[in-house]
Write an enzyme that holds these catalytic residues in place. Structure first.
Site, PDB file in Angstrom:
ATOM      1  CB  ILE A   1      -1.148   0.341   1.075  1.00 29.14           C
ATOM      2  CG1 ILE A   1      -2.007  -1.016   0.913  1.00 29.14           C
ATOM      3  CG2 ILE A   1      -2.028   1.527   1.098  1.00 29.14           C
ATOM      4  CD1 ILE A   1      -3.202  -1.712   2.424  1.00 29.14           C
TER       5      ILE A   1
ATOM      6  CG  ASP B   1     -10.009   3.633   7.219  1.00 31.46           C
ATOM      7  OD1 ASP B   1     -11.205   3.989   7.379  1.00 31.46           O
ATOM      8  OD2 ASP B   1      -9.706   3.013   6.433  1.00 31.46           O
TER       9      ASP B   1
ATOM     10  CG  HIS C   1     -11.279  -0.033   9.885  1.00 30.75           C
ATOM     11  ND1 HIS C   1     -10.805  -1.190  10.675  1.00 30.75           N
ATOM     12  CD2 HIS C   1     -10.387  -0.726   8.748  1.00 30.75           C
ATOM     13  CE1 HIS C   1      -9.285  -1.367   9.820  1.00 30.75           C
ATOM     14  NE2 HIS C   1      -9.677  -1.424   8.613  1.00 30.75           N
TER      15      HIS C   1
ATOM     16  NE  ARG D   1      -5.326  -3.562  11.207  1.00 29.91           N
ATOM     17  CZ  ARG D   1      -5.875  -3.700  10.496  1.00 29.91           C
ATOM     18  NH1 ARG D   1      -5.740  -2.339   9.209  1.00 29.91           N
ATOM     19  NH2 ARG D   1      -6.699  -4.921   9.864  1.00 29.91           N
TER      20      ARG D   1
ATOM     21  CD  GLU E   1     -10.725   0.712  13.678  1.00 28.81           C
ATOM     22  OE1 GLU E   1     -11.643  -0.154  13.525  1.00 28.81           O
ATOM     23  OE2 GLU E   1      -9.744   0.618  13.611  1.00 28.81           O
TER      24      GLU E   1
HETATM   25  P1  NAD Z   1       2.603  -5.186   3.560  1.00 32.19           P
HETATM   26  O1  NAD Z   1       3.540  -6.605   4.076  1.00 32.19           O
HETATM   27  O2  NAD Z   1       2.635  -5.054   1.749  1.00 32.19           O
HETATM   28  O3  NAD Z   1       3.775  -3.500   3.384  1.00 32.19           O
HETATM   29  C1  NAD Z   1       4.230  -3.282   5.106  1.00 32.19           C
HETATM   30  C2  NAD Z   1       5.296  -2.667   5.159  1.00 32.19           C
HETATM   31  O4  NAD Z   1       6.000  -2.557   6.518  1.00 32.19           O
HETATM   32  C3  NAD Z   1       6.536  -3.929   4.688  1.00 32.19           C
HETATM   33  O5  NAD Z   1       7.280  -3.415   3.731  1.00 32.19           O
HETATM   34  C4  NAD Z   1       7.315  -3.985   6.008  1.00 32.19           C
HETATM   35  O6  NAD Z   1       8.878  -4.032   5.774  1.00 32.19           O
HETATM   36  C5  NAD Z   1       6.536  -2.352   6.898  1.00 32.19           C
HETATM   37  N1  NAD Z   1       7.310  -2.027   8.207  1.00 32.19           N
HETATM   38  C6  NAD Z   1       7.003  -3.550   9.537  1.00 32.19           C
HETATM   39  N2  NAD Z   1       7.705  -2.374   9.812  1.00 32.19           N
HETATM   40  C7  NAD Z   1       8.638  -1.565   9.635  1.00 32.19           C
HETATM   41  C8  NAD Z   1       8.722  -0.681  10.715  1.00 32.19           C
HETATM   42  N3  NAD Z   1       8.975  -1.107  11.504  1.00 32.19           N
HETATM   43  N4  NAD Z   1       8.906   0.469  10.315  1.00 32.19           N
HETATM   44  C9  NAD Z   1       9.349   0.975   8.904  1.00 32.19           C
HETATM   45  N5  NAD Z   1       8.084   0.234   8.055  1.00 32.19           N
HETATM   46  C10 NAD Z   1       7.676  -1.402   8.921  1.00 32.19           C
HETATM   47  O7  NAD Z   1       1.329  -4.559   4.152  1.00 32.19           O
HETATM   48  P2  NAD Z   1       0.521  -3.722   3.098  1.00 32.19           P
HETATM   49  O8  NAD Z   1      -0.938  -4.402   1.837  1.00 32.19           O
HETATM   50  O9  NAD Z   1       1.189  -2.288   2.484  1.00 32.19           O
HETATM   51  O10 NAD Z   1      -0.858  -3.105   4.485  1.00 32.19           O
HETATM   52  C11 NAD Z   1      -0.195  -2.414   5.148  1.00 32.19           C
HETATM   53  C12 NAD Z   1      -0.544  -2.162   6.328  1.00 32.19           C
HETATM   54  O11 NAD Z   1      -2.836  -1.666   5.702  1.00 32.19           O
HETATM   55  C13 NAD Z   1      -1.269  -3.539   7.099  1.00 32.19           C
HETATM   56  O12 NAD Z   1      -0.784  -4.008   7.787  1.00 32.19           O
HETATM   57  C14 NAD Z   1      -3.082  -3.261   7.438  1.00 32.19           C
HETATM   58  O13 NAD Z   1      -3.436  -3.613   8.516  1.00 32.19           O
HETATM   59  C15 NAD Z   1      -3.132  -1.991   6.952  1.00 32.19           C
HETATM   60  N6  NAD Z   1      -4.563  -1.929   6.137  1.00 32.19           N
HETATM   61  C16 NAD Z   1      -5.461  -1.421   6.168  1.00 32.19           C
HETATM   62  C17 NAD Z   1      -6.127  -1.072   5.301  1.00 32.19           C
HETATM   63  C18 NAD Z   1      -7.847  -0.748   6.285  1.00 32.19           C
HETATM   64  O14 NAD Z   1      -9.355  -0.803   5.702  1.00 32.19           O
HETATM   65  N7  NAD Z   1      -7.597   0.642   6.747  1.00 32.19           N
HETATM   66  C19 NAD Z   1      -6.803  -1.860   3.760  1.00 32.19           C
HETATM   67  C20 NAD Z   1      -5.644  -3.328   4.145  1.00 32.19           C
HETATM   68  C21 NAD Z   1      -4.486  -3.038   4.799  1.00 32.19           C
HETATM   69  C1  MLT Z   2      -7.111  -5.343   6.096  1.00 37.11           C
HETATM   70  O1  MLT Z   2      -6.714  -5.546   7.144  1.00 37.11           O
HETATM   71  O2  MLT Z   2      -6.910  -5.742   4.870  1.00 37.11           O
HETATM   72  C2  MLT Z   2      -7.768  -4.095   6.431  1.00 37.11           C
HETATM   73  O3  MLT Z   2      -8.130  -3.478   7.894  1.00 37.11           O
HETATM   74  C3  MLT Z   2      -9.266  -4.001   5.770  1.00 37.11           C
HETATM   75  C4  MLT Z   2     -10.524  -5.061   6.129  1.00 37.11           C
HETATM   76  O4  MLT Z   2     -10.436  -5.600   6.510  1.00 37.11           O
HETATM   77  O5  MLT Z   2     -11.423  -3.589   6.349  1.00 37.11           O
END
Ligand code: NAD
Ligand code: MLT
Length: 312
Positions: free
Chosen positions: A153, A257, A280, A233, A262
């Site tokens: 992301i 978000d 969220h 998160r 939550e």
């Molecule tokens: P991902 O695993 O592809 O990327 C996470 C990155 O964080 C990795 O590159 C990792 O090296 C890095 N990381 C780990 N520890 C770190 C630190 N201490 N400092 C800096 N970087 C660090 O995951 P993603 O698909 O990009 O998703 C990221 C997070 O977004 C998920 O864990 C999830 O909790 C959240 N998310 C939220 C929503 C939402 O609805 N708001 C949706 C999707 C994902």
């Molecule tokens: C996720 O970690 O993928 C997000 O929290 C998305 C969700 O399930 O709402």
């Protein structure tokens, strides 16, 4: 043998079609059980599919005598006790790719909401106030976006920020100079990113190491008037420290978000006019919900058929 699958959070009906179309699978979808009822009934199921609401705790996993697999229709598995799952011989799969685009788009929408005060101006207009002075914004062009966590992301957000002509600096322990150069961004230490960002967005998972990564000391390092975004998160940012940093004027705005607890109906950060927020919704698009549900459904089917899963 018939496998019983419990779907305890709202999952896309279109997305779970593969499960519905598999002969020896029986689905119980959203029975509306509370925590106690879930504990009482979990021993009747071979698979459990969740989003982020259901807390898959140690007591639940220990009661789940038949459970073989937990599927998380999304990325974050912080609502699942992974150690307890492993100790009880239960595999956990997620859907790491399906909501990347939606979460990145939501993050960009949040950055733009902050830079142009769109939610606040809309709210004022709904209150019959035509106020053009209060809502003067800033351009994103030539501002610096600091990205903490350049995974799926974070990288998509960085690409889109480049499209807005922003400068991007990112910190991720796995980011190399070559990759940064390829993306046309700068690689920095956490401190450098915090110091450089006009906007700072976090995209790490919630882990022991990232809980309150953005705390009072981190805010101290930032520019005066910095704007903060968290679509990853709740808990990565210390909410009390953020509240204090906004009240003191250090932080000019925050777009959130996700939250430490939550769901909620009252939150002190939402009393501040500088805060814009969504409940969220990062992954809440028709497209993302369908893909993540299809992905976990396929993995559950593969696992129950004795095949290898794709996203353990
Ligand atoms: P991902 O695993 O592809 O990327 C996470 C990155 O964080 C990795 O590159 C990792 O090296 C890095 N990381 C780990 N520890 C770190 C630190 N201490 N400092 C800096 N970087 C660090 O995951 P993603 O698909 O990009 O998703 C990221 C997070 O977004 C998920 O864990 C999830 O909790 C959240 N998310 C939220 C929503 C939402 O609805 N708001 C949706 C999707 C994902
Ligand atoms: C996720 O970690 O993928 C997000 O929290 C998305 C969700 O399930 O709402």
């Amino acid at each position: 043998m018939t496998y019983r699958v419990l779907i305890s959070d709202p999952l896309s009906e279109e997305g779970i079609k593969p499960l519905r179309e598999t002969e020896n699978i029986e689905i119980v979808k959203n029975p509306g059980w509370d925590e106690t009822e879930l504990l009482e009934n979990i021993d009747q199921f071979d698979a459990l599919l969740v989003r982020s609401q259901t807390q898959v705790t140690r007591p639940l996993l220990e009661k789940a005598a038949r459970l073989k697999i937990v599927g998380r229709a999304g990325v974050g598995v912080d609502n699942i006790d992974l150690d307890a799952a492993t100790e009880n011989g239960i595999i956990v799969v997620n859907a790491p790719n399906g909501n990347t685009n939606s979460a990145a788009e939501h993050t960009v929408a949040m950055i733009m909401s902050l830079s142009r005060n769109i939610p606040q101006a809309f709210h004022a207009l709904k209150q019959k106030q035509w106020d053009r002075k209060r809502f003067v914004g800033v351009e994103l062009k030539q501002k610096t976006l600091g990205v903490v966590g350049l995974g799926r992301i974070g990288a998509e957000v960085a690409k889109r920020a480049k499209g807005q002509r922003m400068n991007v600096i990112a910190y991720d322990p796995f980011l190399t100079d070559e990759k940064a150069e390829q993306m046309g961004i700068k690689r920095g230490t956490l401190e450098e990113v915090l110091q450089a960002g006009d906007f700072i967005t976090v995209h790490t998972p919630l882990l022991k190491e990232t809980r309150h990564l953005i705390n009072a000391e981190a805010f101290e390092l930032m520019k005066d008037g910095v704007q903060i975004v968290n679509c990853a998160r709740g808990g990565i940012i210390d909410e009390d420290a953020l509240y204090d940093a906004i009240v003191s004027g250090k932080v000019a705005g925050a777009a959130l978000d996700v939250f430490e607890q939550e769901p909620f109906t009252e939150h002190k950060l939402l009393t501040l006019p500088e805060v814009v927020a969504t409940p969220h919704l990062g992954a809440s698009t028709v497209e993302a919900q369908e893909i993540v549900a299809v992905d976990v459904s396929h993995d559950v089917i593969r696992f129950l058929e004795g095949k290898a899963v794709r996203h353990p």
